[in-house]
Scaffold this motif. Structure first.
Motif, PDB file in Angstrom:
ATOM      1  N   TYR A 143       0.863  -1.180   0.000  1.00  0.00           N
ATOM      2  CA  TYR A 143       0.000   0.000   0.000  1.00  0.00           C
ATOM      3  C   TYR A 143       0.895   1.224   0.000  1.00  0.00           C
ATOM      4  CZ  TYR A 143      -3.975  -2.973   0.618  1.00  0.00           C
ATOM      5  OH  TYR A 143      -4.938  -3.921   0.410  1.00  0.00           O
ATOM      6  N   ASP A 144       1.150   1.735  -1.203  1.00  0.00           N
ATOM      7  CA  ASP A 144       2.083   2.837  -1.381  1.00  0.00           C
ATOM      8  C   ASP A 144       1.369   3.976  -2.096  1.00  0.00           C
ATOM      9  OD1 ASP A 144       4.266   4.468  -1.624  1.00  0.00           O
ATOM     10  OD2 ASP A 144       5.103   3.390  -3.333  1.00  0.00           O
ATOM     11  N   THR A 145       1.039   5.018  -1.357  1.00  0.00           N
ATOM     12  CA  THR A 145       0.427   6.192  -1.950  1.00  0.00           C
ATOM     13  C   THR A 145       0.828   7.415  -1.147  1.00  0.00           C
ATOM     14  OG1 THR A 145      -1.657   7.254  -2.590  1.00  0.00           O
ATOM     15  CG2 THR A 145      -1.694   5.957  -0.576  1.00  0.00           C
ATOM     16  N   ARG A 146       0.892   8.541  -1.826  1.00  0.00           N
ATOM     17  CA  ARG A 146       1.207   9.793  -1.146  1.00  0.00           C
ATOM     18  C   ARG A 146       0.072  10.809  -1.267  1.00  0.00           C
ATOM     19  NH1 ARG A 146       6.462  10.382   0.547  1.00  0.00           N
ATOM     20  NH2 ARG A 146       7.867   8.686  -0.069  1.00  0.00           N
ATOM     21  N   VAL A 147      -1.076  10.363  -1.763  1.00  0.00           N
ATOM     22  CA  VAL A 147      -2.203  11.292  -1.865  1.00  0.00           C
ATOM     23  C   VAL A 147      -2.698  11.645  -0.462  1.00  0.00           C
ATOM     24  CG1 VAL A 147      -2.905  10.377  -4.100  1.00  0.00           C
ATOM     25  CG2 VAL A 147      -3.978   9.507  -2.023  1.00  0.00           C
ATOM     26  N   PRO A 148      -3.194  12.859  -0.256  1.00  0.00           N
ATOM     27  CA  PRO A 148      -3.800  13.194   1.035  1.00  0.00           C
ATOM     28  C   PRO A 148      -4.985  12.279   1.320  1.00  0.00           C
ATOM     29  CG  PRO A 148      -3.465  15.161  -0.305  1.00  0.00           C
ATOM     30  CD  PRO A 148      -3.219  13.990  -1.196  1.00  0.00           C
ATOM     31  N   VAL A 149      -5.125  11.893   2.576  1.00  0.00           N
ATOM     32  CA  VAL A 149      -6.142  10.924   2.969  1.00  0.00           C
ATOM     33  C   VAL A 149      -6.915  11.426   4.185  1.00  0.00           C
ATOM     34  CG1 VAL A 149      -6.450   8.628   3.993  1.00  0.00           C
ATOM     35  CG2 VAL A 149      -4.927   8.916   2.056  1.00  0.00           C
ATOM     36  N   VAL A 150      -8.229  11.240   4.173  1.00  0.00           N
ATOM     37  CA  VAL A 150      -9.067  11.343   5.370  1.00  0.00           C
ATOM     38  C   VAL A 150      -9.513   9.936   5.708  1.00  0.00           C
ATOM     39  CG1 VAL A 150     -11.265  12.153   6.322  1.00  0.00           C
ATOM     40  CG2 VAL A 150      -9.862  13.702   4.952  1.00  0.00           C
ATOM     41  N   ILE A 151      -9.342   9.526   6.945  1.00  0.00           N
ATOM     42  CA  ILE A 151      -9.635   8.148   7.315  1.00  0.00           C
ATOM     43  C   ILE A 151     -10.149   8.110   8.748  1.00  0.00           C
ATOM     44  CG2 ILE A 151      -7.241   7.754   8.060  1.00  0.00           C
ATOM     45  CD1 ILE A 151      -7.517   4.875   6.979  1.00  0.00           C
ATOM     46  N   GLY A 152     -11.165   7.255   9.022  1.00  0.00           N
ATOM     47  CA  GLY A 152     -11.668   7.201  10.386  1.00  0.00           C
ATOM     48  C   GLY A 152     -12.752   6.168  10.605  1.00  0.00           C
ATOM     49  N   THR A 153     -13.323   6.226  11.804  1.00  0.00           N
ATOM     50  CA  THR A 153     -14.280   5.231  12.273  1.00  0.00           C
ATOM     51  C   THR A 153     -15.379   5.919  13.075  1.00  0.00           C
ATOM     52  OG1 THR A 153     -12.936   4.883  14.254  1.00  0.00           O
ATOM     53  CG2 THR A 153     -12.547   3.394  12.407  1.00  0.00           C
ATOM     54  N   VAL A 154     -16.364   5.122  13.503  1.00  0.00           N
ATOM     55  CA  VAL A 154     -17.429   5.626  14.367  1.00  0.00           C
ATOM     56  C   VAL A 154     -17.288   4.991  15.748  1.00  0.00           C
ATOM     57  CG1 VAL A 154     -18.956   5.979  12.404  1.00  0.00           C
ATOM     58  CG2 VAL A 154     -19.107   3.852  13.695  1.00  0.00           C
ATOM     59  N   LYS A 155     -18.056   5.509  16.686  1.00  0.00           N
ATOM     60  CA  LYS A 155     -17.897   5.117  18.094  1.00  0.00           C
ATOM     61  C   LYS A 155     -18.053   3.617  18.317  1.00  0.00           C
ATOM     62  CE  LYS A 155     -19.466   6.386  22.763  1.00  0.00           C
ATOM     63  NZ  LYS A 155     -18.138   6.896  23.193  1.00  0.00           N
ATOM     64  N   LYS A 156     -19.117   3.044  17.785  1.00  0.00           N
ATOM     65  CA  LYS A 156     -19.367   1.613  17.946  1.00  0.00           C
ATOM     66  C   LYS A 156     -19.339   0.964  16.570  1.00  0.00           C
ATOM     67  CE  LYS A 156     -22.183   2.285  22.110  1.00  0.00           C
ATOM     68  NZ  LYS A 156     -23.508   2.050  22.747  1.00  0.00           N
ATOM     69  N   ASP A 157     -18.137   0.863  16.050  1.00  0.00           N
ATOM     70  CA  ASP A 157     -17.951   0.373  14.692  1.00  0.00           C
ATOM     71  C   ASP A 157     -17.945  -1.148  14.669  1.00  0.00           C
ATOM     72  OD1 ASP A 157     -17.365   0.506  11.892  1.00  0.00           O
ATOM     73  OD2 ASP A 157     -16.311   2.380  12.264  1.00  0.00           O
ATOM     74  N   LEU A 158     -17.782  -1.681  13.469  1.00  0.00           N
ATOM     75  CA  LEU A 158     -17.635  -3.121  13.304  1.00  0.00           C
ATOM     76  C   LEU A 158     -16.217  -3.485  13.730  1.00  0.00           C
ATOM     77  CD1 LEU A 158     -19.004  -5.695  12.054  1.00  0.00           C
ATOM     78  CD2 LEU A 158     -17.853  -5.065   9.926  1.00  0.00           C
ATOM     79  N   LEU A 159     -16.095  -4.333  14.779  1.00  0.00           N
ATOM     80  CA  LEU A 159     -14.763  -4.642  15.319  1.00  0.00           C
ATOM     81  C   LEU A 159     -13.997  -3.342  15.579  1.00  0.00           C
ATOM     82  CD1 LEU A 159     -13.807  -7.579  12.916  1.00  0.00           C
ATOM     83  CD2 LEU A 159     -14.738  -7.758  15.226  1.00  0.00           C
ATOM     84  N   THR A 160     -14.584  -2.506  16.408  1.00  0.00           N
ATOM     85  CA  THR A 160     -14.083  -1.141  16.616  1.00  0.00           C
ATOM     86  C   THR A 160     -12.582  -1.063  16.854  1.00  0.00           C
ATOM     87  OG1 THR A 160     -16.243  -0.592  17.538  1.00  0.00           O
ATOM     88  CG2 THR A 160     -14.474   0.994  17.883  1.00  0.00           C
ATOM     89  N   PRO A 161     -12.016  -1.836  17.793  1.00  0.00           N
ATOM     90  CA  PRO A 161     -10.563  -1.720  18.025  1.00  0.00           C
ATOM     91  C   PRO A 161      -9.742  -2.041  16.776  1.00  0.00           C
ATOM     92  CG  PRO A 161     -11.616  -2.938  19.818  1.00  0.00           C
ATOM     93  CD  PRO A 161     -12.625  -2.816  18.720  1.00  0.00           C
ATOM     94  N   VAL A 162     -10.214  -3.006  15.982  1.00  0.00           N
ATOM     95  CA  VAL A 162      -9.474  -3.397  14.780  1.00  0.00           C
ATOM     96  C   VAL A 162      -9.490  -2.267  13.755  1.00  0.00           C
ATOM     97  CG1 VAL A 162      -9.386  -5.014  12.844  1.00  0.00           C
ATOM     98  CG2 VAL A 162      -9.921  -5.843  15.149  1.00  0.00           C
ATOM     99  N   LEU A 163     -10.677  -1.712  13.490  1.00  0.00           N
ATOM    100  CA  LEU A 163     -10.776  -0.654  12.490  1.00  0.00           C
ATOM    101  C   LEU A 163     -10.027   0.601  12.935  1.00  0.00           C
ATOM    102  CD1 LEU A 163     -14.430  -0.907  11.118  1.00  0.00           C
ATOM    103  CD2 LEU A 163     -12.307  -1.779  10.144  1.00  0.00           C
ATOM    104  N   LYS A 164     -10.105   0.912  14.226  1.00  0.00           N
ATOM    105  CA  LYS A 164      -9.354   2.077  14.715  1.00  0.00           C
ATOM    106  C   LYS A 164      -7.849   1.851  14.551  1.00  0.00           C
ATOM    107  CE  LYS A 164     -12.634   4.056  18.011  1.00  0.00           C
ATOM    108  NZ  LYS A 164     -12.873   4.466  19.416  1.00  0.00           N
ATOM    109  N   HIS A 165      -7.396   0.660  14.862  1.00  0.00           N
ATOM    110  CA  HIS A 165      -5.977   0.358  14.709  1.00  0.00           C
ATOM    111  C   HIS A 165      -5.573   0.446  13.243  1.00  0.00           C
ATOM    112  CE1 HIS A 165      -2.082  -1.596  15.002  1.00  0.00           C
ATOM    113  NE2 HIS A 165      -2.479  -2.436  14.062  1.00  0.00           N
ATOM    114  N   MET A 166      -6.404  -0.080  12.344  1.00  0.00           N
ATOM    115  CA  MET A 166      -6.105  -0.020  10.922  1.00  0.00           C
ATOM    116  C   MET A 166      -5.940   1.419  10.459  1.00  0.00           C
ATOM    117  SD  MET A 166      -8.735  -3.035   9.636  1.00  0.00           S
ATOM    118  CE  MET A 166      -9.088  -2.160   8.120  1.00  0.00           C
ATOM    119  N   ALA A 167      -6.884   2.278  10.855  1.00  0.00           N
ATOM    120  CA  ALA A 167      -6.835   3.673  10.432  1.00  0.00           C
ATOM    121  C   ALA A 167      -5.587   4.373  10.959  1.00  0.00           C
ATOM    122  CB  ALA A 167      -8.096   4.398  10.901  1.00  0.00           C
TER     123      ALA A 167
END
Length: 403
Positions: A285-309
């Motif tokens: 995963y190699d990109t230099r484009v600006p990125v907005v990334i995030g999750t919601v409070k009670k997401d699907l597998l919240t800790p996993v998605l937050k860690h990914m982001a």
């Protein structure tokens, strides 16, 4: 109904006049045979005054009224289905010229969803001078069949790529700037966005990326290293077909049902983009484009998605690329709920399409988020004169929390 016709390289396209400009729906961007790669469609006159078809999926064949997401996003709607689902919708602002463009890719585990669900209304962005495009693409077995012989896989992702190329070639006719395209997606759509901006085809031509609840470092999760010949051949056999050609000609409902009911674990693991050697050539995963990334409070597998982001943002920071991380901590009325994809109502400014009793405070938050994403699409930064303070990620202190 008042209509408007735009002359584009794809032909004369007729849509519906709106209070913000015009809406063009169901515009074909490609065509394909079953399990075949997408190819360009010939230029022709196009009636784009009604939604186009979405890919066959569970709600095309089975009752879904008991499901949460039906009640949340689709209740009361009707849809058209077909394999000719390579269509897109364009929300075009009045008088736009060289405007920023958002191309939205819906989620749904690569197995369901469509651009004409209630939450995917792009009119809030058109009112802010952004040309908003939402796409349909092939899903489930129709979009990700990958036996390695008849299909290398990632057909749905190839559809998305074809849609982006169509936008680059035609969007100036609708007032958009083909050099300022921001990809935006949610869940599997976010995974698609991340995969696309890291391909050789799009690494240097996309202006920015917005990934809602699904983007980030995933290791072996996506893309799949190679086609799973054994799994897909087992489905062909389970269908009762004696050859692939016989399987290819079977009714769509039968093919979908075989995929749905046979080897359910394999269905989850294999119905995804794969390293096909054409569009996706690496798991890097190699990109230099600006990125907005995030999750919601009670997401699907919240800790996993937050860690990914956060892991993705951290990797971007190390190479000097900007990543803006958010967490939407808002609880939705009336039940004070939070769930995977609930940020769509806010991020797309479509609260008015929901049956939830959203408050003035919810609408103010949505206005802020849409303003920020519109600014990001225009400039690569999600800050405006009114809403500032969102810094590129360098650590947890830089996470923007919206309540």
């Amino acid at each position: 109904m008042q209509t408007k016709t735009v002359a584009s390289p794809a032909g004369n396209i007729t849509g519906v006049v709106t209070d913000y400009g015009a809406l063009f729906r169901g515009v074909p961007y490609a065509e394909a045979e079953r399990f075949g790669k997408p190819r360009p469609v010939p230029a022709r006159d196009i009636d784009a005054t009604a939604p186009g078809p979405c890919c066959y999926q569970m709600r095309a064949f089975w009752d879904e009224e008991h499901r949460f997401y039906y009640r949340e996003f689709r209740q009361g709607q009707t849809f058209r289905y077909g394999e000719d689902c390579q269509v897109l919708d364009i929300y075009a602002p009045e008088g736009a010229k060289d405007a920023p463009v958002i191309v939205f890719i819906h989620g749904g585990s690569f197995t369901g969803g469509s651009a004409d669900e209630k939450q995917f209304d792009g009119s809030a962005y058109a009112r802010r001078g952004v040309v908003y495009v939402a796409i349909n693409y092939r899903l489930n077995i129709f979009g990700f069949f990958a036996d390695g012989e008849h299909s290398a896989g990632s057909l749905g992702l190839l559809d998305q790529a074809a849609a982006i190329n169509w936008v680059r070639a035609n969007i100036s006719a609708f007032g958009g700037d083909p050099d300022r395209i921001t990809l935006m997606g949610q869940s599997a759509g976010a995974m698609s966005v991340q995969t696309l901006v890291c391909t050789d085809a799009f690494r240097d031509v996309i202006h920015g990326a917005v990934m809602l609840s699904g983007g980030g470092k995933r290791g072996a999760m996506l893309p799949i290293a190679k086609p799973s010949t054994r799994y897909w051949n087992s489905l062909v056999k389970a269908s009762g077909a004696r050859t692939f050609e016989e399987f290819k000609e079977m009714p769509a409902e039968h093919i979908w049902t075989v995929w749905k009911k046979t080897h359910p674990v394999g269905k989850v693991l294999q119905t995804k983009p794969v390293i096909d050697g054409e569009l996706v050539t690496s798991s890097a995963y190699d990109t230099r484009v600006p990125v907005v990334i995030g999750t919601v409070k009670k997401d699907l597998l919240t800790p996993v998605l937050k860690h990914m982001a956060r892991a993705f943002a951290r990797a971007q920071a190390k190479k000097g690329a900007k990543a803006y991380v958010y967490e939407l901590d808002r609880l939705l009325p009336p039940d004070q709920s939070s769930f995977h994809s609930c940020d769509l109502w806010y991020m797309l400014g479509s609260l008015g399409n929901s049956s939830r009793p959203f408050t003035d405070s919810d609408r103010a938050l949505s206005d802020e988020l849409v303003d920020r994403i519109a600014a990001f699409a225009a400039s690569g930064e999600p800050n405006t004169g009114r809403y500032g303070g969102w810094k590129p990620f360098a650590g947890k202190k830089d996470i923007m929390r919206f309540v």
